[in-house]
Scaffold this motif. Sequence first.
Motif, PDB file in Angstrom:
ATOM      1  N   PRO A 101       2.242 -33.582  31.901  1.00 12.69           N
ATOM      2  CA  PRO A 101       2.177 -33.612  33.056  1.00 12.69           C
ATOM      3  C   PRO A 101       1.129 -32.631  33.322  1.00 12.69           C
ATOM      4  O   PRO A 101       0.685 -31.929  32.663  1.00 12.69           O
ATOM      5  N   THR A 102       0.964 -33.075  33.905  1.00 15.72           N
ATOM      6  CA  THR A 102      -0.191 -32.493  34.612  1.00 15.72           C
ATOM      7  C   THR A 102       0.102 -31.677  35.838  1.00 15.72           C
ATOM      8  O   THR A 102      -1.035 -31.205  36.502  1.00 15.72           O
ATOM      9  N   GLY A 103       1.111 -31.301  36.448  1.00 15.54           N
ATOM     10  CA  GLY A 103       1.355 -30.805  37.734  1.00 15.54           C
ATOM     11  C   GLY A 103       0.494 -29.987  38.264  1.00 15.54           C
ATOM     12  O   GLY A 103       0.899 -29.968  39.669  1.00 15.54           O
ATOM     13  N   VAL A 104      -0.440 -29.326  37.706  1.00 15.27           N
ATOM     14  CA  VAL A 104      -1.355 -28.404  38.388  1.00 15.27           C
ATOM     15  C   VAL A 104      -2.095 -28.933  39.346  1.00 15.27           C
ATOM     16  O   VAL A 104      -2.291 -28.486  40.550  1.00 15.27           O
ATOM     17  N   ASP A 105      -2.738 -30.224  39.199  1.00 17.90           N
ATOM     18  CA  ASP A 105      -3.378 -31.005  40.176  1.00 17.90           C
ATOM     19  C   ASP A 105      -2.342 -31.323  41.356  1.00 17.90           C
ATOM     20  O   ASP A 105      -2.693 -30.992  42.555  1.00 17.90           O
ATOM     21  N   ARG A 106      -1.199 -31.698  41.234  1.00 11.71           N
ATOM     22  CA  ARG A 106      -0.250 -31.965  42.134  1.00 11.71           C
ATOM     23  C   ARG A 106       0.089 -30.983  43.206  1.00 11.71           C
ATOM     24  O   ARG A 106       0.570 -31.144  44.406  1.00 11.71           O
ATOM     25  N   VAL A 107       0.297 -29.734  42.461  1.00 10.12           N
ATOM     26  CA  VAL A 107       0.564 -28.708  43.521  1.00 10.12           C
ATOM     27  C   VAL A 107      -0.715 -28.232  43.981  1.00 10.12           C
ATOM     28  O   VAL A 107      -0.740 -26.824  44.876  1.00 10.12           O
ATOM     29  N   ALA A 109      -3.303 -26.454  42.839  1.00 12.38           N
ATOM     30  CA  ALA A 109      -3.968 -25.368  42.125  1.00 12.38           C
ATOM     31  C   ALA A 109      -5.318 -24.749  42.242  1.00 12.38           C
ATOM     32  O   ALA A 109      -5.919 -23.857  42.581  1.00 12.38           O
ATOM     33  N   GLU A 110      -6.068 -26.158  42.089  1.00 13.12           N
ATOM     34  CA  GLU A 110      -7.675 -25.607  42.327  1.00 13.12           C
ATOM     35  C   GLU A 110      -7.892 -25.326  43.692  1.00 13.12           C
ATOM     36  O   GLU A 110      -9.219 -24.929  43.765  1.00 13.12           O
ATOM     37  N   ALA A 111      -7.092 -25.525  44.730  1.00 19.63           N
ATOM     38  CA  ALA A 111      -7.468 -24.923  46.051  1.00 19.63           C
ATOM     39  C   ALA A 111      -6.926 -23.652  46.440  1.00 19.63           C
ATOM     40  O   ALA A 111      -7.368 -23.106  47.435  1.00 19.63           O
ATOM     41  N   SER A 112      -6.473 -22.920  45.377  1.00 22.01           N
ATOM     42  CA  SER A 112      -6.003 -21.903  45.915  1.00 22.01           C
ATOM     43  C   SER A 112      -7.110 -20.732  45.564  1.00 22.01           C
ATOM     44  O   SER A 112      -7.720 -20.744  44.542  1.00 22.01           O
ATOM     45  N   PRO A 113      -7.214 -19.744  46.260  1.00 20.83           N
ATOM     46  CA  PRO A 113      -8.360 -18.870  46.348  1.00 20.83           C
ATOM     47  C   PRO A 113      -7.982 -17.656  45.365  1.00 20.83           C
ATOM     48  O   PRO A 113      -8.836 -17.356  44.755  1.00 20.83           O
ATOM     49  N   THR A 114      -6.807 -17.747  45.053  1.00 22.36           N
ATOM     50  CA  THR A 114      -6.391 -16.722  44.001  1.00 22.36           C
ATOM     51  C   THR A 114      -6.372 -16.986  42.327  1.00 22.36           C
ATOM     52  O   THR A 114      -6.825 -16.393  41.659  1.00 22.36           O
ATOM     53  N   SER A 115      -6.306 -18.428  42.219  1.00 24.66           N
ATOM     54  CA  SER A 115      -6.207 -18.930  40.976  1.00 24.66           C
ATOM     55  C   SER A 115      -7.714 -18.949  40.371  1.00 24.66           C
ATOM     56  O   SER A 115      -7.694 -18.940  39.150  1.00 24.66           O
ATOM     57  N   GLY A 116      -8.716 -19.407  41.257  1.00 25.99           N
ATOM     58  CA  GLY A 116     -10.276 -19.281  40.793  1.00 25.99           C
ATOM     59  C   GLY A 116     -10.373 -20.225  39.683  1.00 25.99           C
ATOM     60  O   GLY A 116     -11.187 -20.114  38.702  1.00 25.99           O
ATOM     61  N   LEU A 117      -9.833 -21.411  39.856  1.00 23.05           N
ATOM     62  CA  LEU A 117     -10.053 -22.426  38.763  1.00 23.05           C
ATOM     63  C   LEU A 117     -11.455 -23.004  38.802  1.00 23.05           C
ATOM     64  O   LEU A 117     -12.086 -23.464  39.716  1.00 23.05           O
ATOM     65  N   ASP A 118     -12.144 -22.606  37.683  1.00 25.43           N
ATOM     66  CA  ASP A 118     -13.766 -22.932  37.682  1.00 25.43           C
ATOM     67  C   ASP A 118     -14.052 -23.080  36.352  1.00 25.43           C
ATOM     68  O   ASP A 118     -15.246 -23.070  35.883  1.00 25.43           O
ATOM     69  N   ASN A 119     -13.119 -23.329  35.339  1.00 26.19           N
ATOM     70  CA  ASN A 119     -13.591 -23.396  33.813  1.00 26.19           C
ATOM     71  C   ASN A 119     -14.141 -22.084  33.301  1.00 26.19           C
ATOM     72  O   ASN A 119     -14.939 -22.106  32.262  1.00 26.19           O
ATOM     73  N   VAL A 120     -14.059 -20.902  33.868  1.00 24.75           N
ATOM     74  CA  VAL A 120     -14.516 -19.629  33.482  1.00 24.75           C
ATOM     75  C   VAL A 120     -13.069 -18.741  33.378  1.00 24.75           C
ATOM     76  O   VAL A 120     -12.218 -18.857  34.155  1.00 24.75           O
ATOM     77  N   ASP A 121     -13.115 -17.990  32.436  1.00 27.84           N
ATOM     78  CA  ASP A 121     -11.864 -17.270  31.715  1.00 27.84           C
ATOM     79  C   ASP A 121     -11.570 -16.179  32.713  1.00 27.84           C
ATOM     80  O   ASP A 121     -11.564 -14.869  32.427  1.00 27.84           O
ATOM     81  N   GLY A 122     -11.544 -16.197  34.227  1.00 27.95           N
ATOM     82  CA  GLY A 122     -11.113 -15.277  35.112  1.00 27.95           C
ATOM     83  C   GLY A 122      -9.440 -15.241  34.835  1.00 27.95           C
ATOM     84  O   GLY A 122      -8.969 -16.137  34.495  1.00 27.95           O
ATOM     85  N   ARG A 123      -8.718 -14.035  35.264  1.00 25.93           N
ATOM     86  CA  ARG A 123      -7.158 -14.041  34.825  1.00 25.93           C
ATOM     87  C   ARG A 123      -6.509 -13.393  36.189  1.00 25.93           C
ATOM     88  O   ARG A 123      -7.013 -12.344  36.444  1.00 25.93           O
ATOM     89  N   VAL A 124      -5.482 -14.111  36.434  1.00 26.76           N
ATOM     90  CA  VAL A 124      -4.995 -13.658  37.684  1.00 26.76           C
ATOM     91  C   VAL A 124      -3.991 -12.523  37.161  1.00 26.76           C
ATOM     92  O   VAL A 124      -3.138 -12.277  36.250  1.00 26.76           O
TER      93      VAL A 124
END
Length: 402
Positions: A101-107, A109-124
């Motif tokens: 599943p892939t559910g990250v796309d469906r919720v 998460a890439e649009a969350s300013p806190t998640s910082g999804l950019d393929n760089v190892d930032g950590r929440v």
Amino acid sequence: MRRSVPTVLATAVLAALVSPAVRADPPTGYIVVLKKGSDSASIAQQHSGEYKAEVLYTYGHALHGYAAAMTTDVAGKLAKDPRVRFVQPDRSVRLEAQTTPTGVDRVDAEASPTSGLDNVDGRVDVDVAVIDTGIQPDHPDLNVHSAGAKSCTGGTGAVDGNGHGTHVAGTIGALDNDQGVVGVAPGARVWPVQVLDDSGNGTFSSIICGIDHVTAHAGEIEVANLSLGAAGTDDGNCGNTSRDALHQAVCASVAAGVTYTVAAGNSSVDAAKRVPAAYDEVITVSALADFDGLPGGKAQSTCLTDQDDTFANFSNHGRDVDLIAPGACIRSTWLKGGYSLSSGTSMAAPHAAGAAALYKAARPSASPAAVKTALRNAGTTNWTNSDDPDGIKEKLLNVAGF
């Protein structure tokens, strides 16, 4: 027509304790809940010596009391001790998972300013307890807080021998490092709290042990996930009249500031019949069958014979459900540094745990009640409400604004 799904790592079952034989009353598990202010360790030691009870766990944070193996006769005597509130038979639990599943796309998460999804190892910067089968401590795609590990099953270091806990941990916080998968709250510190054995079995007492550990670290842990469950109902309150030790522990932990996300269960029944899903203090999550991370119901089913973008045909339902989240064919971290597909409300709940982690990372002072309200208010109705037996269209988890 609703289709049945073969159960693999199936819905948790709480088996009632078998009545002891007349001729021999062998020791069995009981949870002894003491009155507030009692010294759990001291009283447990005293009872052990006087009654030959084998103490398994002592609780001093989420609950005052202890768990022990004893005969029915001894349990009856202990219940009359003026320092004891009540004595409850221990019960068995199993995982709330099904197949794979892939559910990250469906919720979103890439649009969350806190998640910082950019393929760089930032950590929440948030801590999430995974109360489960443990976590593989050296998985390269997880930020495991091994120093905070707790084993309530007699294991060492809460190391996962099943895979379920590691899978849950990945959905919550797999690293955004351009490999494997990514979690809803990438890089969140996941605490392994092992309350189920390698077969996915546990007891109320072992779960309370895990909740007790989380509560002792409530100053560090913001969120805890319980992808497990058992038959039972909400006893209705968190007061002194409650006769449910597990509920009391959850209440105390939530009061200490920990937000709990819980699997609704996989029996296609009302979640009011499952605990901890029925408890009002937690965030109970049902499962959406989603195979492409997109609304519209246009995708072909993959690992399950379910219809895309609909209420998963195995999921529990009802008014105790707070949110729906992806729970079909979810790809996440697994044992030996690997990855696997799995399905169930066990997979839906950690999406909500990741969402709660994002919310707390940006708003650290938010109470569990505020987190629950925020997640529900942010949910959408952008999914197909077919095959839902209760007709209640739960809000679909969405973290774009967190």
